[in-house]
Design a protein around this motif. Structure first.
Motif, PDB file in Angstrom:
ATOM      1  N   VAL A  47      -8.162  -0.758 -13.464  1.00 58.40           N
ATOM      2  CA  VAL A  47      -9.175  -0.137 -12.601  1.00 58.40           C
ATOM      3  C   VAL A  47      -9.295  -0.911 -11.292  1.00 58.40           C
ATOM      4  O   VAL A  47      -9.398  -0.325 -10.212  1.00 58.40           O
ATOM      5  N   GLN A  48      -9.250  -2.232 -11.364  1.00 60.55           N
ATOM      6  CA  GLN A  48      -9.304  -3.066 -10.160  1.00 60.55           C
ATOM      7  C   GLN A  48      -8.169  -2.707  -9.209  1.00 60.55           C
ATOM      8  O   GLN A  48      -8.383  -2.535  -8.005  1.00 60.55           O
ATOM      9  N   THR A  49      -6.973  -2.572  -9.740  1.00 61.10           N
ATOM     10  CA  THR A  49      -5.817  -2.212  -8.917  1.00 61.10           C
ATOM     11  C   THR A  49      -6.007  -0.842  -8.282  1.00 61.10           C
ATOM     12  O   THR A  49      -5.727  -0.651  -7.094  1.00 61.10           O
ATOM     13  N   SER A  50      -6.518   0.096  -9.051  1.00 62.14           N
ATOM     14  CA  SER A  50      -6.746   1.442  -8.535  1.00 62.14           C
ATOM     15  C   SER A  50      -7.776   1.442  -7.402  1.00 62.14           C
ATOM     16  O   SER A  50      -7.570   2.055  -6.351  1.00 62.14           O
ATOM     17  N   ILE A  51      -8.881   0.732  -7.601  1.00 64.86           N
ATOM     18  CA  ILE A  51      -9.927   0.660  -6.568  1.00 64.86           C
ATOM     19  C   ILE A  51      -9.401  -0.040  -5.322  1.00 64.86           C
ATOM     20  O   ILE A  51      -9.650   0.394  -4.194  1.00 64.86           O
ATOM     21  N   ASN A  52      -8.664  -1.122  -5.495  1.00 59.26           N
ATOM     22  CA  ASN A  52      -8.156  -1.869  -4.345  1.00 59.26           C
ATOM     23  C   ASN A  52      -7.041  -1.155  -3.606  1.00 59.26           C
ATOM     24  O   ASN A  52      -6.700  -1.520  -2.483  1.00 59.26           O
ATOM     25  N   ALA A  53      -6.469  -0.118  -4.212  1.00 58.48           N
ATOM     26  CA  ALA A  53      -5.406   0.650  -3.560  1.00 58.48           C
ATOM     27  C   ALA A  53      -5.956   1.859  -2.789  1.00 58.48           C
ATOM     28  O   ALA A  53      -5.221   2.494  -2.042  1.00 58.48           O
ATOM     29  N   ARG A  54      -7.241   2.165  -2.948  1.00 59.01           N
ATOM     30  CA  ARG A  54      -7.853   3.302  -2.260  1.00 59.01           C
ATOM     31  C   ARG A  54      -8.151   2.961  -0.807  1.00 59.01           C
ATOM     32  O   ARG A  54      -8.695   1.904  -0.510  1.00 59.01           O
ATOM     33  N   SER A  55      -7.831   3.862   0.079  1.00 64.56           N
ATOM     34  CA  SER A  55      -8.135   3.618   1.497  1.00 64.56           C
ATOM     35  C   SER A  55      -9.630   3.775   1.730  1.00 64.56           C
ATOM     36  O   SER A  55     -10.330   4.478   0.996  1.00 64.56           O
ATOM     37  N   ARG A  56     -10.127   3.076   2.757  1.00 64.62           N
ATOM     38  CA  ARG A  56     -11.553   3.093   3.093  1.00 64.62           C
ATOM     39  C   ARG A  56     -11.735   3.364   4.576  1.00 64.62           C
ATOM     40  O   ARG A  56     -11.049   2.771   5.416  1.00 64.62           O
ATOM     41  N   ALA A  57     -12.689   4.217   4.910  1.00 67.12           N
ATOM     42  CA  ALA A  57     -13.013   4.487   6.310  1.00 67.12           C
ATOM     43  C   ALA A  57     -13.421   3.198   7.017  1.00 67.12           C
ATOM     44  O   ALA A  57     -13.045   2.958   8.165  1.00 67.12           O
ATOM     45  N   ALA A  58     -14.179   2.351   6.318  1.00 62.28           N
ATOM     46  CA  ALA A  58     -14.653   1.095   6.911  1.00 62.28           C
ATOM     47  C   ALA A  58     -13.514   0.138   7.254  1.00 62.28           C
ATOM     48  O   ALA A  58     -13.696  -0.784   8.046  1.00 62.28           O
ATOM     49  N   LEU A  59     -12.348   0.364   6.676  1.00 62.23           N
ATOM     50  CA  LEU A  59     -11.175  -0.482   6.928  1.00 62.23           C
ATOM     51  C   LEU A  59     -10.129   0.279   7.743  1.00 62.23           C
ATOM     52  O   LEU A  59      -8.934   0.004   7.654  1.00 62.23           O
ATOM     53  N   GLU A  60     -10.610   1.238   8.535  1.00 62.13           N
ATOM     54  CA  GLU A  60      -9.724   2.071   9.359  1.00 62.13           C
ATOM     55  C   GLU A  60      -8.654   2.735   8.496  1.00 62.13           C
ATOM     56  O   GLU A  60      -7.484   2.789   8.843  1.00 62.13           O
ATOM     57  N   TRP A  61      -9.067   3.231   7.361  1.00 67.77           N
ATOM     58  CA  TRP A  61      -8.250   3.963   6.394  1.00 67.77           C
ATOM     59  C   TRP A  61      -7.119   3.138   5.793  1.00 67.77           C
ATOM     60  O   TRP A  61      -6.122   3.665   5.348  1.00 67.77           O
ATOM     61  N   GLN A  62      -7.317   1.835   5.756  1.00 71.28           N
ATOM     62  CA  GLN A  62      -6.414   0.974   4.993  1.00 71.28           C
ATOM     63  C   GLN A  62      -7.054   0.731   3.630  1.00 71.28           C
ATOM     64  O   GLN A  62      -8.260   0.854   3.468  1.00 71.28           O
ATOM     65  N   SER A  63      -6.257   0.336   2.686  1.00 71.33           N
ATOM     66  CA  SER A  63      -6.801  -0.061   1.388  1.00 71.33           C
ATOM     67  C   SER A  63      -7.322  -1.496   1.504  1.00 71.33           C
ATOM     68  O   SER A  63      -6.860  -2.258   2.369  1.00 71.33           O
ATOM     69  N   PRO A  64      -8.270  -1.879   0.653  1.00 72.48           N
ATOM     70  CA  PRO A  64      -8.718  -3.277   0.657  1.00 72.48           C
ATOM     71  C   PRO A  64      -7.560  -4.245   0.422  1.00 72.48           C
ATOM     72  O   PRO A  64      -7.508  -5.312   1.033  1.00 72.48           O
ATOM     73  N   ALA A  65      -6.623  -3.866  -0.438  1.00 66.89           N
ATOM     74  CA  ALA A  65      -5.478  -4.738  -0.713  1.00 66.89           C
ATOM     75  C   ALA A  65      -4.663  -4.959   0.560  1.00 66.89           C
ATOM     76  O   ALA A  65      -4.261  -6.086   0.865  1.00 66.89           O
ATOM     77  N   ARG A  66      -4.428  -3.895   1.311  1.00 65.67           N
ATOM     78  CA  ARG A  66      -3.647  -4.004   2.549  1.00 65.67           C
ATOM     79  C   ARG A  66      -4.421  -4.787   3.610  1.00 65.67           C
ATOM     80  O   ARG A  66      -3.838  -5.619   4.315  1.00 65.67           O
ATOM     81  N   ALA A  67      -5.723  -4.536   3.739  1.00 71.62           N
ATOM     82  CA  ALA A  67      -6.539  -5.257   4.707  1.00 71.62           C
ATOM     83  C   ALA A  67      -6.549  -6.758   4.403  1.00 71.62           C
ATOM     84  O   ALA A  67      -6.440  -7.582   5.312  1.00 71.62           O
ATOM     85  N   LEU A  68      -6.639  -7.111   3.125  1.00 70.17           N
ATOM     86  CA  LEU A  68      -6.607  -8.519   2.726  1.00 70.17           C
ATOM     87  C   LEU A  68      -5.244  -9.132   3.039  1.00 70.17           C
ATOM     88  O   LEU A  68      -5.149 -10.233   3.577  1.00 70.17           O
ATOM     89  N   GLU A  69      -4.203  -8.408   2.730  1.00 73.87           N
ATOM     90  CA  GLU A  69      -2.830  -8.866   3.011  1.00 73.87           C
ATOM     91  C   GLU A  69      -2.657  -9.163   4.494  1.00 73.87           C
ATOM     92  O   GLU A  69      -2.110 -10.201   4.887  1.00 73.87           O
ATOM     93  N   LEU A  70      -3.141  -8.260   5.351  1.00 75.03           N
ATOM     94  CA  LEU A  70      -3.036  -8.453   6.806  1.00 75.03           C
ATOM     95  C   LEU A  70      -3.878  -9.641   7.274  1.00 75.03           C
ATOM     96  O   LEU A  70      -3.434 -10.419   8.118  1.00 75.03           O
ATOM     97  N   ALA A  71      -5.077  -9.781   6.715  1.00 72.37           N
ATOM     98  CA  ALA A  71      -5.942 -10.888   7.109  1.00 72.37           C
ATOM     99  C   ALA A  71      -5.307 -12.230   6.730  1.00 72.37           C
ATOM    100  O   ALA A  71      -5.355 -13.191   7.498  1.00 72.37           O
ATOM    101  N   ILE A  72      -4.690 -12.299   5.569  1.00 67.34           N
ATOM    102  CA  ILE A  72      -4.036 -13.532   5.130  1.00 67.34           C
ATOM    103  C   ILE A  72      -2.839 -13.845   6.011  1.00 67.34           C
ATOM    104  O   ILE A  72      -2.612 -14.998   6.393  1.00 67.34           O
ATOM    105  N   SER A  73      -2.080 -12.820   6.380  1.00 67.10           N
ATOM    106  CA  SER A  73      -0.884 -13.050   7.188  1.00 67.10           C
ATOM    107  C   SER A  73      -1.238 -13.509   8.608  1.00 67.10           C
ATOM    108  O   SER A  73      -0.444 -14.171   9.252  1.00 67.10           O
ATOM    109  N   ARG A  74      -2.438 -13.183   9.073  1.00 64.59           N
ATOM    110  CA  ARG A  74      -2.878 -13.594  10.421  1.00 64.59           C
ATOM    111  C   ARG A  74      -3.426 -15.023  10.439  1.00 64.59           C
ATOM    112  O   ARG A  74      -3.555 -15.601  11.493  1.00 64.59           O
ATOM    113  N   SER A  75      -3.767 -15.553   9.268  1.00 63.84           N
ATOM    114  CA  SER A  75      -4.375 -16.887   9.249  1.00 63.84           C
ATOM    115  C   SER A  75      -3.369 -17.982   9.025  1.00 63.84           C
ATOM    116  O   SER A  75      -2.223 -17.853   8.903  1.00 63.84           O
TER     117      SER A  75
END
Length: 120
Positions: free
Chosen positions: A92-120
């Motif tokens: 269920v965690q994987t499913s929720i984290n793979a869903r896109s979110r309007a608040a993340l400019e239609w990225q999934s939380p997993a993708r947004a986290l991945e991008l944030a980590i790669s920028r740091s």
């Protein structure tokens, strides 16, 4: 700790932490109630940063309420989360984290986290 008891002290609650899959470290979530009443003890016992919404600022709870709604798609309100199998929770965690979110400019939380980590 018994399945019906809610953690109220840092010592009890520290066993209820979840390891973030990204390797960022332990994460602990709680609501304003019995499970977060001892948040100072939790912080002292675990070294975690504990964030609590201000009682008069319900707008701070938006993500919490949204996540609760998502979880209720899998488990009804009276579900005892202590009885769930880890594999089911991870699925269920994987499913929720793979869903896109309007608040993340239609990225999934997993993708947004991945991008944030790669920028740091």
């Amino acid at each position: 700790m018994s399945a019906h008891k809610t953690p109220t002290t840092g010592t009890e609650a520290s066993g209820q932490e979840v390891r973030a899959g990204s390797g960022l470290g332990p994460v602990r979530s709680g609501d304003q109630g019995k499970e977060i009443a001892g948040h100072e003890n939790l912080a002292a016992a675990t070294g975690l940063d504990v964030f609590v919404c201000d009682r008069s600022s319900l707008w701070q709870r938006g993500t919490n309420e949204n996540t609760t709604g998502l979880l209720r798609q899998w488990w009804p309100g009276p579900t005892n989360f202590y009885t769930l199998e880890l594999g089911e929770v991870c699925r269920v965690q994987t499913s929720i984290n793979a869903r896109s979110r309007a608040a993340l400019e239609w990225q999934s939380p997993a993708r947004a986290l991945e991008l944030a980590i790669s920028r740091s």
